[in-house]
Every structure is written in structure tokens, then in C-alpha cells.
Motif scaffolding. Structure first.
Motif, PDB file in Angstrom:
ATOM      1  N   THR A  70       0.850  -1.181   0.000  1.00 40.44           N
ATOM      2  CA  THR A  70       0.000   0.000   0.000  1.00 40.44           C
ATOM      3  C   THR A  70       0.889   1.236   0.000  1.00 40.44           C
ATOM      4  OG1 THR A  70      -0.050   0.148   2.405  1.00 40.44           O
ATOM      5  CG2 THR A  70      -1.742  -1.223   1.356  1.00 40.44           C
ATOM      6  N   ALA A  71       0.308   2.390  -0.228  1.00 41.50           N
ATOM      7  CA  ALA A  71       1.068   3.641  -0.253  1.00 41.50           C
ATOM      8  C   ALA A  71       1.756   3.871   1.094  1.00 41.50           C
ATOM      9  CB  ALA A  71       0.153   4.807  -0.591  1.00 41.50           C
ATOM     10  N   ARG A  72       1.070   3.582   2.180  1.00 41.30           N
ATOM     11  CA  ARG A  72       1.660   3.772   3.511  1.00 41.30           C
ATOM     12  C   ARG A  72       2.844   2.828   3.710  1.00 41.30           C
ATOM     13  NH1 ARG A  72      -1.981   4.948   8.215  1.00 41.30           N
ATOM     14  NH2 ARG A  72      -0.980   6.943   8.050  1.00 41.30           N
ATOM     15  N   GLN A  73       2.718   1.578   3.275  1.00 41.90           N
ATOM     16  CA  GLN A  73       3.810   0.615   3.414  1.00 41.90           C
ATOM     17  C   GLN A  73       5.017   1.026   2.568  1.00 41.90           C
ATOM     18  OE1 GLN A  73       1.504  -2.790   2.277  1.00 41.90           O
ATOM     19  NE2 GLN A  73       1.479  -3.619   4.364  1.00 41.90           N
ATOM     20  N   ARG A  74       4.765   1.557   1.371  1.00 42.61           N
ATOM     21  CA  ARG A  74       5.861   2.005   0.511  1.00 42.61           C
ATOM     22  C   ARG A  74       6.596   3.177   1.152  1.00 42.61           C
ATOM     23  NH1 ARG A  74       2.207   0.916  -3.747  1.00 42.61           N
ATOM     24  NH2 ARG A  74       1.622   3.100  -3.901  1.00 42.61           N
ATOM     25  N   LEU A  75       5.832   4.133   1.716  1.00 40.92           N
ATOM     26  CA  LEU A  75       6.435   5.282   2.379  1.00 40.92           C
ATOM     27  C   LEU A  75       7.275   4.826   3.565  1.00 40.92           C
ATOM     28  CD1 LEU A  75       6.713   8.334   2.651  1.00 40.92           C
ATOM     29  CD2 LEU A  75       4.624   8.318   4.009  1.00 40.92           C
ATOM     30  N   GLU A  76       6.731   3.904   4.339  1.00 43.55           N
ATOM     31  CA  GLU A  76       7.461   3.386   5.497  1.00 43.55           C
ATOM     32  C   GLU A  76       8.726   2.649   5.054  1.00 43.55           C
ATOM     33  OE1 GLU A  76       8.023   3.486   9.338  1.00 43.55           O
ATOM     34  OE2 GLU A  76       6.222   4.293   8.418  1.00 43.55           O
ATOM     35  N   ARG A 121      10.499   3.248   2.343  1.00 38.07           N
ATOM     36  CA  ARG A 121      11.473   4.242   1.895  1.00 38.07           C
ATOM     37  C   ARG A 121      12.166   4.888   3.088  1.00 38.07           C
ATOM     38  NH1 ARG A 121       7.310   5.996  -2.138  1.00 38.07           N
ATOM     39  NH2 ARG A 121       7.810   4.787  -3.986  1.00 38.07           N
ATOM     40  N   ARG A 122      11.400   5.151   4.134  1.00 36.87           N
ATOM     41  CA  ARG A 122      11.976   5.752   5.341  1.00 36.87           C
ATOM     42  C   ARG A 122      12.984   4.830   5.996  1.00 36.87           C
ATOM     43  NH1 ARG A 122       6.492   8.123   7.959  1.00 36.87           N
ATOM     44  NH2 ARG A 122       6.344   9.970   6.662  1.00 36.87           N
ATOM     45  N   ASN A 123      12.769   3.516   5.870  1.00 35.30           N
ATOM     46  CA  ASN A 123      13.642   2.530   6.483  1.00 35.30           C
ATOM     47  C   ASN A 123      14.773   2.115   5.549  1.00 35.30           C
ATOM     48  OD1 ASN A 123      12.105   2.522   8.831  1.00 35.30           O
ATOM     49  ND2 ASN A 123      10.761   0.913   8.080  1.00 35.30           N
ATOM     50  N   GLY A 124      15.031   2.879   4.531  1.00 33.29           N
ATOM     51  CA  GLY A 124      16.156   2.584   3.649  1.00 33.29           C
ATOM     52  C   GLY A 124      15.807   1.646   2.507  1.00 33.29           C
ATOM     53  N   GLY A 125      14.545   1.560   2.116  1.00 37.67           N
ATOM     54  CA  GLY A 125      14.163   0.749   0.972  1.00 37.67           C
ATOM     55  C   GLY A 125      13.826  -0.687   1.288  1.00 37.67           C
ATOM     56  N   GLU A 126      13.900  -1.081   2.546  1.00 33.96           N
ATOM     57  CA  GLU A 126      13.557  -2.456   2.910  1.00 33.96           C
ATOM     58  C   GLU A 126      12.054  -2.571   3.028  1.00 33.96           C
ATOM     59  OE1 GLU A 126      15.716  -4.988   3.305  1.00 33.96           O
ATOM     60  OE2 GLU A 126      17.287  -3.630   2.668  1.00 33.96           O
ATOM     61  N   ALA A 127      11.465  -3.503   2.302  1.00 33.20           N
ATOM     62  CA  ALA A 127      10.015  -3.675   2.330  1.00 33.20           C
ATOM     63  C   ALA A 127       9.605  -4.608   3.454  1.00 33.20           C
ATOM     64  CB  ALA A 127       9.518  -4.228   1.003  1.00 33.20           C
TER      65      ALA A 127
END
Length: 142
Positions: A128-134, A136-142
Motif C-alpha cells: 500500500t502507499a503507507r507501506q511504501r512510504l514506510e 522508503r523511510r527505512n532505507g528501501g527495505e520492504a
């Protein structure tokens, strides 16, 4: 025998048939892909490397990617030829070998970045958009 030179008085159409005043210009296609003649070992290797460099991109290949892959393949073949000369015991300019190897890596870098971005994008596609933003904040780790 002396040739007589006639002056056309600066009339461009008289001297160059393809000029604007002299008629229509012949249009040529730009960026026309020249097929590689695969009769030589080097040409086959060139085509093989180019295909290998483009394969990770799948169908998402731009003309810029093709150009970059051709450059990288050309440089890689030169590096391979230089290595063959070293293996035969021939003298090789070490500085030239280093320059070629570095140039090959620089030519491959944009393709490697595109592959990495494509892989990162596919990992994040189902989020989701929120998961993608999170992520990115964590250095790209999904």
C-alpha cells in the motif's frame, strides 16, 4: 590539359543538389540499428554480451539501454582480448588494461542501476502507499 572552372555566382542549387534551393533532401532514418555480422568470434561475443546485459530489463528496454549495452559489450570484448594476450605471455600495457576495465564498469553502471530499480519496484508493487512510504523511510527495505 587545363580544366576550366565555372563560377556559379554563389548559387547553392548549382553546386549542391541536396540543398534547400536545389530541391528536396533525401531523408534518412536516425538511430538506425546496424545488425552485427556474427561470422567472427568477436562479433558473436559482442552480440552475446549485449543480450546478457539487456536480459535483466526484460521488455522494458530503451534505446539508451541498448546503446549503453553496446558500449559495455564493446569494452568488455576489448578487455577479454587483452586478457587473452596476457595468457599468451604477450606484453600488455597495464595502464590501458586498467582504463578499459574501469570504462567497462562505468558503462555497465547505468544498466545495473536500472535493474536494481526495477527489482526494487517489483518488490514494492504489492504494498500500500503507507507501506511504501514506510519502506522508503527505512532505507528501501520492504
Amino acid at each position: 590539359m587545363i580544366e576550366e572552372h565555372t563560377d556559379h555566382g554563389g548559387d547553392a542549387s548549382a553546386t549542391s543538389p541536396g540543398s534547400a534551393a536545389g530541391g528536396k533532401r533525401k531523408r534518412t532514418k536516425r538511430n538506425r540499428r546496424v545488425p552485427i555480422d556474427r561470422r567472427t568470434r568477436a562479433a558473436r561475443r559482442l552480440a552475446e554480451l549485449e543480450a546478457a546485459y539487456l536480459a535483466p530489463l526484460g521488455d522494458d528496454v530503451t534505446e539508451g539501454d541498448r546503446t549503453q549495452a553496446r558500449l559495455a559489450a564493446t569494452l568488455a570484448v576489448q578487455v577479454e582480448r587483452m586478457r587473452e594476450r596476457v595468457a599468451r605471455g604477450e606484453d600488455v600495457d597495464g595502464e590501458e588494461a586498467t582504463r578499459l576495465a574501469n570504462a567497462t564498469q562505468r558503462a555497465l553502471a547505468p544498466l545495473q542501476r536500472r535493474v536494481k530499480a526495477k527489482a526494487k519496484g517489483s518488490k514494492m508493487a504489492g504494498l500500500t502507499a503507507r507501506q511504501r512510504l514506510e519502506a522508503r523511510r527505512n532505507g528501501g527495505e520492504a
